[in-house]
Motif scaffolding. Structure first.
Motif, short mmCIF file in Angstrom:
data_model
loop_
_atom_site.label_atom_id
_atom_site.label_comp_id
_atom_site.label_asym_id
_atom_site.label_seq_id
_atom_site.Cartn_x
_atom_site.Cartn_y
_atom_site.Cartn_z
N THR A 195 -1.22 -5.65 -8.65
CA THR A 195 -0.76 -4.98 -7.44
C THR A 195 -1.81 -4.02 -6.91
N THR A 196 -2.55 -3.40 -7.81
CA THR A 196 -3.61 -2.46 -7.40
C THR A 196 -4.68 -3.16 -6.57
N SER A 238 0.84 -1.21 0.00
CA SER A 238 0.00 0.00 0.00
C SER A 238 0.87 1.26 0.00
N ARG A 239 0.66 2.09 -0.98
CA ARG A 239 1.40 3.37 -1.03
C ARG A 239 1.04 4.26 0.15
N ASN A 286 -5.74 -1.38 2.04
CA ASN A 286 -6.34 -0.08 2.36
C ASN A 286 -7.75 -0.24 2.96
N GLU A 300 -3.33 -3.89 -3.16
CA GLU A 300 -3.27 -2.63 -2.41
C GLU A 300 -4.64 -2.26 -1.86
N GLN A 301 -5.69 -2.46 -2.66
CA GLN A 301 -7.05 -2.15 -2.22
C GLN A 301 -7.45 -2.98 -1.00
#
Length: 508
Positions: free
Chosen positions: A389-390, A298-299, A397, A393-394
């Motif tokens: 990857t998105t 996660s960014r 988050n 990441e979701q």
């Protein structure tokens, strides 16, 4: 059976050795295929399709002696019939805990990922073992690709790694690797003649550090537990003091284990400051990020692990926050000079021949303390390919956003009290029943409160409505630890959790 044997012997070229007929297979493939087909139908109907159904029970609680009778656990001389075996499959599913249920909050893993599940079906059917390219070509390449990508998220330019059966084993690998780096002769000469080796970790570390020290012959008395602050983070100044103390005692410090996401409080040690101390004293820095490592995806939340790129090794379990399915645990190592292989290789000539017809660098089994090894990276790889990857990441988050929502709801409700503001997905809180709310704060109050969580836990288990863990910790009486992981979990499940605790405890 005698008639069948006679019929077989009468067939052309029938061979009998030691009373055993060797012609044709002994297994009834058609019956086996039919059983697999019907069992898979049960799995689909009773596990997969009900995974997100909140009207289902999390568990069908039975006492051990009762469950023994229900399951008919005894093995007999003759096999059971087809229908009895299918019923056993149904019984196993019915009385097992549904960890994919949206209201299973008990552990640091939960939920179901359909792509990972399919990957597990494939590997179970293929039954591979990951040690040489010739026997496991696809899965060795998959593991290499996954490790390379995980290394990128840590922030290393290069590195090495291997998947292991659990974060505890990854921590043991790291401890042994650090010791080998400190004194390579130990591989041949053993412990005799070595100085007293000492390692450092926080008092909030995972219990596997003590187990590893015991197993490796270092000794639990040589694990120096560093004090933590009120949030459960290692205090760097205390680490410095303990390293200096060990040196004055004539001991040989060789390793510091920091934790990124402690088991109970979800605390992240200050990695940059700890890395400074390790560089100053020439100590191997291992980061146990078994739980918290997935925040690297996660960014927004990767800041929790700021400084992890300075570690020498990292344990990271995608089967926790990312739902890769148990077990999926990687040890990642910054050193790319073959240190893992040098430390663990035994050069078995029947497996790792050097005159093979292909590139033997792909025979990675000599980096492992195991021989047989599951292709655990494959389920993470297929899931990653599916979601990108998105998508991963979701997941991170959303889990942390749901945790934040629950924290705010706890603050609003009478009778609920947070231990501390969480920085990850661990929400630790007390529930104070109405009968205790006017009671004076003191030993008697805390003694009574200590009994509340176990009673609520028993009631929720027997009702099957949800599963939520509790524990005492560092002088604090029993409190609940709620963990948000599964993407099936919703805001409604957070509300239900608080409502259900109030309902189960209304008479306490």
């Amino acid at each position: 059976a005698g008639v069948c044997k006679q019929e077989m012997l009468q067939k052309k070229n029938a061979v009998l050795v030691d009373g055993v007929i060797l012609n044709g297979p002994i297994m009834d493939s058609k019956a086996g295929e039919k059983f697999v087909e019907e069992a898979c139908k049960i799995i689909m109907e009773e596990v997969v399709q009900k995974a997100d159904d909140v009207t289902e029970k999390v568990c069908e609680w039975q006492a051990p002696e009762t469950l023994k009778q229900i399951l008919d656990l005894e093995m007999r001389d003759t096999g059971e019939c087809h229908q009895k075996l299918l019923q056993l499959c149904r019984d196993v599913i019915q009385y097992s805990v549904k960890t994919s249920h949206p209201r299973f909050f008990n552990q640091l893993y939960a939920g179901i990922d359909y792509y990972s599940l399919v990957a597990r079906f494939i590997t179970e059917a293929l039954n591979p073992s990951v040690y040489t390219y010739e026997v496991s070509p696809v899965f060795l390449l998959v593991e290499e690709a996954v490790i390379k990508k995980m290394i990128e998220f840590i922030g290393w330019e290069e590195g090495d790694g291997i998947f292991n059966p659990g974060g505890s084993v990854s921590n043991m690998y790291a401890m042994n690797l650090a010791r080998y780096k400190f004194c390579p002769e130990i591989k041949e000469k053993g412990l005799s003649g070595l100085p007293r080796l000492v390692l450092f970790t926080s008092e909030e570390c995972h219990y596997s550090m003590k187990k590893a020290a015991s197993f490796l012959g270092i000794g639990t008395e040589n694990v120096y537990f560093i004090r933590t602050d009120e949030r459960g983070k290692m205090i760097p100044e205390e680490l410095e003091k303990q390293v200096q103390r060990a040196r004055k005692e004539g001991s040989a410090p060789f390793l510091v284990c920091a934790t990124a996401g402690t088991t109970v409080l979800g605390a992240f040690d200050p990695l940059d400051k700890i890395a400074d101390i390790c560089e100053k004293h020439g100590l191997w820095l291992h980061v146990d990020a078994s739980w918290g490592g997935s925040a690297l995806i996660s960014r927004k939340h990767c800041r929790l692990l700021h400084g992890i790129h300075r570690a020498d090794s990292v344990a990271w379990n995608p089967h926790k926050m990312l739902l890769a399915g148990i077990q999926c645990c990687a040890l990642l190592v910054k050193d790319n000079s073959g240190l893992l292989k040098k430390c663990y290789s035994a050069e078995a000539a029947y497996l790792f021949q050097q005159d093979k017809f292909y590139d033997v660098s792909y025979d990675t089994g000599d980096k492992s303390i195991q021989c047989s090894r599951r292709p655990d990276a494959f389920k993470f790889w297929l899931m990653w390919k599916a979601l990108g990857t998105t998508g991963l990441e979701q997941r991170v988050n959303r889990a942390l956003a749901l945790a934040r929502y629950l924290v705010e709801e706890i603050k609003k409700r009478e009778g609920f009290q947070l231990l501390l503001e969480p920085e990850y997905a661990n929400i630790c809180f007390w529930y104070i029943p109405p009968s205790l709310r006017e009671m004076e704060d003191g030993p008697e109050f805390w003694q009574k409160l200590h009994q509340v969580a176990p009673i609520i836990k028993e009631r929720m288990m027997k009702k099957g409505s949800m599963m939520l863990g509790y524990q005492p910790h560092r002088g604090k009486v029993n409190f609940f630890r709620q963990v948000v992981i599964s993407p099936q979990v919703s805001r409604e499940d957070m509300d239900f959790l608080l409502d259900e605790i109030e309902l189960l405890a209304k008479d306490l």
